[in-house]
Each structure stands twice: as structure tokens, then as C-alpha cells.
Design a protein around this motif. Structure first.
Motif, PDB file in Angstrom:
ATOM      1  N   ALA A  64       0.828  -1.207   0.000  1.00  0.00           N
ATOM      2  CA  ALA A  64       0.000   0.000   0.000  1.00  0.00           C
ATOM      3  C   ALA A  64       0.864   1.260   0.000  1.00  0.00           C
ATOM      4  O   ALA A  64       0.488   2.284  -0.563  1.00  0.00           O
ATOM      5  CB  ALA A  64      -0.922   0.002   1.221  1.00  0.00           C
ATOM      6  N   PRO A  88       3.818   1.942  -3.731  1.00  0.00           N
ATOM      7  CA  PRO A  88       3.374   2.616  -4.961  1.00  0.00           C
ATOM      8  C   PRO A  88       3.178   4.120  -4.763  1.00  0.00           C
ATOM      9  O   PRO A  88       3.415   4.908  -5.677  1.00  0.00           O
ATOM     10  CB  PRO A  88       2.034   1.931  -5.265  1.00  0.00           C
ATOM     11  N   TYR A 108       3.636  -1.566  -8.993  1.00  0.00           N
ATOM     12  CA  TYR A 108       2.442  -2.363  -8.781  1.00  0.00           C
ATOM     13  C   TYR A 108       1.905  -2.080  -7.377  1.00  0.00           C
ATOM     14  O   TYR A 108       2.621  -1.563  -6.518  1.00  0.00           O
ATOM     15  CB  TYR A 108       2.743  -3.855  -8.933  1.00  0.00           C
ATOM     16  N   THR A 109       0.642  -2.403  -7.147  1.00  0.00           N
ATOM     17  CA  THR A 109       0.033  -2.188  -5.837  1.00  0.00           C
ATOM     18  C   THR A 109      -0.582  -3.492  -5.355  1.00  0.00           C
ATOM     19  O   THR A 109      -0.555  -4.507  -6.069  1.00  0.00           O
ATOM     20  CB  THR A 109      -1.074  -1.115  -5.900  1.00  0.00           C
ATOM     21  N   TRP A 110      -1.183  -3.451  -4.202  1.00  0.00           N
ATOM     22  CA  TRP A 110      -1.840  -4.645  -3.669  1.00  0.00           C
ATOM     23  C   TRP A 110      -3.019  -5.067  -4.544  1.00  0.00           C
ATOM     24  O   TRP A 110      -3.428  -6.223  -4.521  1.00  0.00           O
ATOM     25  CB  TRP A 110      -2.300  -4.400  -2.233  1.00  0.00           C
ATOM     26  N   SER A 153      -4.701   2.036   2.942  1.00  0.00           N
ATOM     27  CA  SER A 153      -4.097   2.719   1.796  1.00  0.00           C
ATOM     28  C   SER A 153      -4.424   4.210   1.801  1.00  0.00           C
ATOM     29  O   SER A 153      -3.572   5.043   1.496  1.00  0.00           O
ATOM     30  CB  SER A 153      -4.589   2.089   0.489  1.00  0.00           C
TER      31      SER A 153
END
Length: 319
Positions: free
Chosen positions: A98, A101, A108-110, A305
């Protein structure tokens, strides 16, 4: 552009190669669960306890692999690039996927993973060495304000421990400390015990044994309410510090993993958490067993996030 097209083609071929009912026979071999932190922390402990039972339920070995480094990104990247066949799983809490990025450390993110479920929570403890002069967070905050830049606080830069401090600092109108590097719970615990730093945070699951041995003392919990396992410790909020955070131990598959596989895994985790022995083992490590499905787990990650994004913007960490 060519690189992107190549990646899309590879992913398509991988998915095309899966049978129409992919996952019906899963698992047919051992499963690797990657913990992106060093052994001994809450993520590692929860994974080993829960996955030991899951292995019995699924009838295949589950191997825990610790791939630390880069604030958790090394392990996450391994899973992100793995085949979506159900044999590589990430075990993580809302932190690096979280945070990274937001600050430009990962592309990439979760959300680039398939969120499966979560298995439990661990409170985040703020603690000092047993013989430290402070006995409350108020005393620590007063000392930091009276001696800016002198109190040594260990944290993993751009990790959950860093953002927990930022939330505390924001609540107190800004705190100037001497930052001592400490990636991973185990490292920060050692930093406190060895006198490398004065204060730090870590998952209660990892800290509890050192409280029992008399090496450290907890000044507060970062949870929104008192811990179900350690209600004797006041929260930050109770001490006038408007900051909160907990670890939610979650499992993620590579993007594109068939839902049939994820559903089997979810069922196995849920069944494992109904076993009194598993619940007790987690409790002994300071972890509250609590199953959440993908939707409920996603909701927690969304909330975390949003917090990290706000703190990153406030501290000019956006790249």
C-alpha cells in the motif's frame, strides 16, 4: 510499448494453458507461501501456525519462504511475477504493497494481486527497554519535544513502522527524532534491547516474548481499542495521541489465479481457524484468530491505503 505487449502476451499464454476447470485438482504438489520479512515477526509466525494446519487440510506440504529486503518488496515482487497456478502465495499485512506505490518505490500495488483472505490481527506495540526512564507515551512525547532530534526512534523507512510514527507525529503537531534504521520487527526489537535506539514499534506478536522475559516494556498499543490479548496496556488514543494501526495478516495470489483455487484456499484457512489448537497457538504469539473473506480484507486494505496516501502527501513523500 514492446515490453508491455510482451508481458501481456506471456500472461495470456499462461492463462490459455490452464484447463477450463483450472483448480479442480489443486493442489497436486507443495505450495510455497512467501513471507516478505525476516523470520520471527508477526507475519512469519502467523503464516507458520495457520499454514501448518492448512497443509493437513489440503493434503499437500506448505513451505514458508522468507524473502526479506526492500521493505518487503523483494518477496512481493517474487509473487507478483509468479505463475497464477496457486502454488505461490504472498502472506502480508497492509504495508509495503500500500505504501510503496505511493512513494514511487513500486510500479504495482496490492490491487495487482488476488486478495484471498486474512487470518488474524496483531496489535502494534510501542515499547522501550525495561530500564528506560519513560513509563508512558506522554513522557516520551514531552522528552522528544524538549530535546528535538535527540531521542532515537527505530523504524523501517517507508514501511508500516515509519507510517505509524508519522501518524503519531502528526497527532502531536510534529516530532523531531533521530531515525535509526530498523527493517522488520526482529531488527527493531534487537535495536531496543541493544541500546541502539530508545523507542520503536513492532507487532505485539513479536514483542510479547521479550516482555515476558523482562527485556522490554510496552508503553502503548496503536490499536483503536485495548487489545483483547493484552488489555493492561493503554492505547495511544487513551493517552491523547490520535493515531491507530493494526496488522492484518492477509494472503494474496498472483493476478489471474483461478477463483476455484482461491476458494479452496479460503475454505482451508477458514477451517484451520476453527481449530482450537490453532487459535491457542496464535494467541500465545499475540495474534487474535479472525477469518475475513476477500471482500472484508479488501475493505481494510482500502482504509489503510487511504491513510498512507494522506500521510505521504502531508510529509511530501510523493514521487
Amino acid at each position: 510499448m514492446k515490453k508491455n505487449l510482451f508481458c501481456i502476451l506471456v500472461a495470456a499464454l499462461m492463462l490459455w494453458g490452464l484447463p477450463a476447470h483450472a483448480g479442480d485438482n489443486w493442489p497436486e504438489k507443495s505450495i510455497q507461501v512467501i513471507v516478505p520479512w525476516a523470520p520471527g515477526g508477526g507475519s512469519d509466525l502467523s503464516a507458520r501456525i495457520v499454514m501448518d494446519k492448512v497443509a493437513n487440510i489440503l493434503g499437500q506440504p506448505v513451505v514458508i519462504t522468507n524473502i526479506s529486503g526492500a521493505a518487503g518488496l523483494n518477496g512481493a515482487l517474487r509473487v507478483n511475477r509468479a505463475a497464477p497456478d496457486g502454488y505461490t502465495i504472498l502472506w502480508e499485512h497492509p504495508a509495503n504493497l500500500a505504501i510503496a506505490p505511493v512513494i514511487g518505490k513500486a510500479k504495482y500495488t496490492w490491487k495487482d494481486f488476488e486478495m484471498a483472505c486474512s487470518s488474524g490481527t496483531s496489535d502494534i506495540a510501542i515499547f522501550v527497554k525495561k530500564d528506560a526512564k519513560w513509563n508512558s507515551m506522554k513522557e516520551v512525547i514531552d522528552d522528544i519535544k524538549a530535546n528535538p532530534g535527540k531521542i532515537k526512534w527505530s523504524l523501517g523507512v517507508n514501511s508500516a513502522s515509519h507510517f505509524t510514527f508519522l501518524a503519531i507525529s502528526e497527532s502531536m503537531g510534529g516530532l523531531k527524532i533521530m531515525q535509526i534504521p530498523g527493517a522488520g520487527d526482529k531488527t527493531r526489537i534487537i535495536n531496543v534491547m541493544g541500546g541502539v535506539c530508545d523507542i520503536t514499534t513492532a507487532g505485539y506478536a513479536a514483542v510479547a516474548p521479550y516482555v515476558e522475559s523482562g527485556d522490554v516494556k510496552i508503553l502503548a498499543m496503536a490499536s483503536p481499542q485495548r487489545s483483547a490479548l493484552a488489555p493492561q496496556y493503554p492505547t495511544l488514543i487513551e493517552q491523547g495521541i490520535n493515531a491507530e494501526s493494526v496488522f492484518l495478516y492477509s494472503a494474496e495470489f498472483p493476478k489471474g489465479t483461478p477463483q476455484a483455487i482461491i476458494s479452496k484456499f479460503q475454505a482451508a484457512v477458514q477451517k484451520a481457524l476453527q481449530d482450537p489448537e490453532v487459535v491457542e497457538l496464535l494467541k500465545k504469539q499475540g495474534i487474535v484468530a479472525q477469518y475475513k473473506d476477500s471482500a472484508a480484507t479488501n475493505a481494510v486494505w482500502e482504509k489503510e491505503s487511504a491513510l498512507y496516501l494522506r500521510l505521504a502527501k502531508a510529509n511530501k513523500m510523493i514521487r
